[in-house]
Design a protein around this motif. Structure first.
Motif, PDB file in Angstrom:
ATOM      1  N   LEU A  24     -53.860 -21.074  -4.027  1.00  6.32           N
ATOM      2  CA  LEU A  24     -53.562 -21.517  -5.386  1.00  6.32           C
ATOM      3  C   LEU A  24     -53.328 -23.018  -5.433  1.00  6.32           C
ATOM      4  O   LEU A  24     -53.840 -23.709  -6.317  1.00  6.32           O
ATOM      5  CB  LEU A  24     -52.346 -20.759  -5.923  1.00  6.32           C
ATOM      6  CG  LEU A  24     -51.981 -20.961  -7.377  1.00  6.32           C
ATOM      7  CD1 LEU A  24     -53.138 -20.544  -8.287  1.00  6.32           C
ATOM      8  CD2 LEU A  24     -50.743 -20.157  -7.730  1.00  6.32           C
ATOM      9  N   LYS A  25     -52.606 -23.547  -4.470  1.00  5.16           N
ATOM     10  CA  LYS A  25     -52.369 -24.993  -4.418  1.00  5.16           C
ATOM     11  C   LYS A  25     -53.674 -25.749  -4.201  1.00  5.16           C
ATOM     12  O   LYS A  25     -53.897 -26.805  -4.796  1.00  5.16           O
ATOM     13  CB  LYS A  25     -51.376 -25.343  -3.302  1.00  5.16           C
ATOM     14  CG  LYS A  25     -49.952 -24.990  -3.640  1.00  5.16           C
ATOM     15  CD  LYS A  25     -48.999 -25.379  -2.533  1.00  5.16           C
ATOM     16  CE  LYS A  25     -47.575 -24.980  -2.893  1.00  5.16           C
ATOM     17  NZ  LYS A  25     -46.620 -25.372  -1.854  1.00  5.16           N
ATOM     18  N   GLN A  26     -54.537 -25.201  -3.359  1.00  3.85           N
ATOM     19  CA  GLN A  26     -55.830 -25.829  -3.101  1.00  3.85           C
ATOM     20  C   GLN A  26     -56.676 -25.863  -4.379  1.00  3.85           C
ATOM     21  O   GLN A  26     -57.276 -26.891  -4.704  1.00  3.85           O
ATOM     22  CB  GLN A  26     -56.570 -25.066  -2.004  1.00  3.85           C
ATOM     23  CG  GLN A  26     -57.890 -25.665  -1.607  1.00  3.85           C
ATOM     24  CD  GLN A  26     -58.585 -24.852  -0.521  1.00  3.85           C
ATOM     25  OE1 GLN A  26     -58.262 -23.692  -0.284  1.00  3.85           O
ATOM     26  NE2 GLN A  26     -59.549 -25.463   0.123  1.00  3.85           N
ATOM     27  N   VAL A  27     -56.693 -24.763  -5.118  1.00  2.00           N
ATOM     28  CA  VAL A  27     -57.453 -24.714  -6.368  1.00  2.00           C
ATOM     29  C   VAL A  27     -56.865 -25.690  -7.383  1.00  2.00           C
ATOM     30  O   VAL A  27     -57.605 -26.385  -8.089  1.00  2.00           O
ATOM     31  CB  VAL A  27     -57.497 -23.274  -6.933  1.00  2.00           C
ATOM     32  CG1 VAL A  27     -58.001 -23.238  -8.354  1.00  2.00           C
ATOM     33  CG2 VAL A  27     -58.375 -22.394  -6.040  1.00  2.00           C
ATOM     34  N   GLN A  28     -55.541 -25.787  -7.449  1.00  3.65           N
ATOM     35  CA  GLN A  28     -54.914 -26.718  -8.377  1.00  3.65           C
ATOM     36  C   GLN A  28     -55.270 -28.162  -8.034  1.00  3.65           C
ATOM     37  O   GLN A  28     -55.513 -28.977  -8.932  1.00  3.65           O
ATOM     38  CB  GLN A  28     -53.395 -26.528  -8.379  1.00  3.65           C
ATOM     39  CG  GLN A  28     -52.969 -25.245  -9.055  1.00  3.65           C
ATOM     40  CD  GLN A  28     -51.500 -24.927  -8.869  1.00  3.65           C
ATOM     41  OE1 GLN A  28     -50.865 -25.376  -7.910  1.00  3.65           O
ATOM     42  NE2 GLN A  28     -50.949 -24.128  -9.779  1.00  3.65           N
ATOM     43  N   ASN A  29     -55.323 -28.486  -6.745  1.00  6.37           N
ATOM     44  CA  ASN A  29     -55.740 -29.833  -6.336  1.00  6.37           C
ATOM     45  C   ASN A  29     -57.189 -30.097  -6.701  1.00  6.37           C
ATOM     46  O   ASN A  29     -57.526 -31.191  -7.163  1.00  6.37           O
ATOM     47  CB  ASN A  29     -55.525 -30.037  -4.829  1.00  6.37           C
ATOM     48  CG  ASN A  29     -54.078 -30.227  -4.468  1.00  6.37           C
ATOM     49  OD1 ASN A  29     -53.275 -30.678  -5.280  1.00  6.37           O
ATOM     50  ND2 ASN A  29     -53.742 -29.887  -3.246  1.00  6.37           N
ATOM     51  N   GLN A  30     -58.050 -29.117  -6.504  1.00  9.32           N
ATOM     52  CA  GLN A  30     -59.455 -29.270  -6.869  1.00  9.32           C
ATOM     53  C   GLN A  30     -59.609 -29.464  -8.374  1.00  9.32           C
ATOM     54  O   GLN A  30     -60.438 -30.258  -8.817  1.00  9.32           O
ATOM     55  CB  GLN A  30     -60.271 -28.065  -6.400  1.00  9.32           C
ATOM     56  CG  GLN A  30     -60.440 -27.988  -4.901  1.00  9.32           C
ATOM     57  CD  GLN A  30     -61.118 -26.703  -4.450  1.00  9.32           C
ATOM     58  OE1 GLN A  30     -61.178 -25.720  -5.179  1.00  9.32           O
ATOM     59  NE2 GLN A  30     -61.616 -26.716  -3.221  1.00  9.32           N
ATOM     60  N   ILE A  31     -58.804 -28.756  -9.153  1.00  9.70           N
ATOM     61  CA  ILE A  31     -58.841 -28.915 -10.614  1.00  9.70           C
ATOM     62  C   ILE A  31     -58.445 -30.334 -10.986  1.00  9.70           C
ATOM     63  O   ILE A  31     -59.087 -30.975 -11.818  1.00  9.70           O
ATOM     64  CB  ILE A  31     -57.921 -27.872 -11.307  1.00  9.70           C
ATOM     65  CG1 ILE A  31     -58.552 -26.481 -11.238  1.00  9.70           C
ATOM     66  CG2 ILE A  31     -57.640 -28.273 -12.755  1.00  9.70           C
ATOM     67  CD1 ILE A  31     -57.670 -25.361 -11.749  1.00  9.70           C
ATOM     68  N   ARG A  32     -57.399 -30.842 -10.353  1.00  2.26           N
ATOM     69  CA  ARG A  32     -56.949 -32.204 -10.631  1.00  2.26           C
ATOM     70  C   ARG A  32     -58.053 -33.220 -10.311  1.00  2.26           C
ATOM     71  O   ARG A  32     -58.302 -34.146 -11.088  1.00  2.26           O
ATOM     72  CB  ARG A  32     -55.692 -32.495  -9.804  1.00  2.26           C
ATOM     73  CG  ARG A  32     -54.709 -33.382 -10.512  1.00  2.26           C
ATOM     74  CD  ARG A  32     -53.373 -33.511  -9.787  1.00  2.26           C
ATOM     75  NE  ARG A  32     -52.681 -32.240  -9.660  1.00  2.26           N
ATOM     76  CZ  ARG A  32     -52.371 -31.654  -8.502  1.00  2.26           C
ATOM     77  NH1 ARG A  32     -52.668 -32.208  -7.357  1.00  2.26           N
ATOM     78  NH2 ARG A  32     -51.735 -30.506  -8.479  1.00  2.26           N
ATOM     79  N   ILE A  33     -58.737 -33.033  -9.195  1.00  2.00           N
ATOM     80  CA  ILE A  33     -59.808 -33.940  -8.786  1.00  2.00           C
ATOM     81  C   ILE A  33     -60.962 -33.877  -9.782  1.00  2.00           C
ATOM     82  O   ILE A  33     -61.503 -34.913 -10.195  1.00  2.00           O
ATOM     83  CB  ILE A  33     -60.283 -33.593  -7.355  1.00  2.00           C
ATOM     84  CG1 ILE A  33     -59.207 -33.976  -6.343  1.00  2.00           C
ATOM     85  CG2 ILE A  33     -61.600 -34.291  -7.034  1.00  2.00           C
ATOM     86  CD1 ILE A  33     -59.443 -33.409  -4.949  1.00  2.00           C
ATOM     87  N   LYS A  34     -61.356 -32.682 -10.175  1.00  2.00           N
ATOM     88  CA  LYS A  34     -62.469 -32.527 -11.123  1.00  2.00           C
ATOM     89  C   LYS A  34     -62.116 -33.097 -12.493  1.00  2.00           C
ATOM     90  O   LYS A  34     -62.972 -33.660 -13.177  1.00  2.00           O
ATOM     91  CB  LYS A  34     -62.890 -31.057 -11.256  1.00  2.00           C
ATOM     92  CG  LYS A  34     -63.645 -30.549 -10.060  1.00  2.00           C
ATOM     93  CD  LYS A  34     -64.951 -31.305  -9.889  1.00  2.00           C
ATOM     94  CE  LYS A  34     -65.672 -30.889  -8.642  1.00  2.00           C
ATOM     95  NZ  LYS A  34     -66.870 -31.678  -8.389  1.00  2.00           N
TER      96      LYS A  34
END
Length: 128
Positions: A24-34
């Motif tokens: 979940l943290k990894q997906v949240q970081n990817q969302i922030r980057i995108k």
């Protein structure tokens, strides 16, 4: 015997929770980057639209700048914007799935602890 089975179940649920939290943290970081990429593409596109068509525009490639027509740069930024939107939609659905999974894991953990109240005391004595 039941205590050992409950302990094993608890540690299995705990492992799944740790794994799901990391995902979940990894997906949240990817969302922030995108979101950052999308915003950058949008702002660049906005600036390009204000520039006259006959203006010389340059594309940055590493430390080099290459002369490119404005239309090419605009198309690239539009494509980056669309790609970021598509990636965000996919990541958002992944995030929702992981959050749902996390809720199920929490419910399983609560259910296990309600089923065997002594288990909480045993686990607390293990962690001290």
């Amino acid at each position: 015997m039941a205590d050992e089975a409950n302990k094993t179940a608890f540690f299995e649920i705990q492992g799944r929770m740790v794994e799901t939290t990391a995902k979940l943290k990894q997906v949240q970081n990817q969302i922030r980057i995108k979101e950052t990429e999308k915003k950058r593409a949008y702002l660049t596109l906005e600036e390009l639209q204000q520039v006259p068509d006959d203006t010389k525009t340059y594309k940055s490639i590493g430390r080099t700048f290459v002369l490119e027509p404005k239309s090419v740069l605009s198309n690239e930024q539009e494509q980056k914007y669309k790609d970021s939107e598509a990636a965000l939609a996919s990541l958002q659905s992944s995030k929702e799935y992981l959050e749902k999974q996390m809720g199920e894991i929490e419910n399983n953990l609560k259910e296990l602890l309600q089923q065997d109240p002594g288990l909480a005391h045993q686990i607390m004595s293990l962690s001290v």
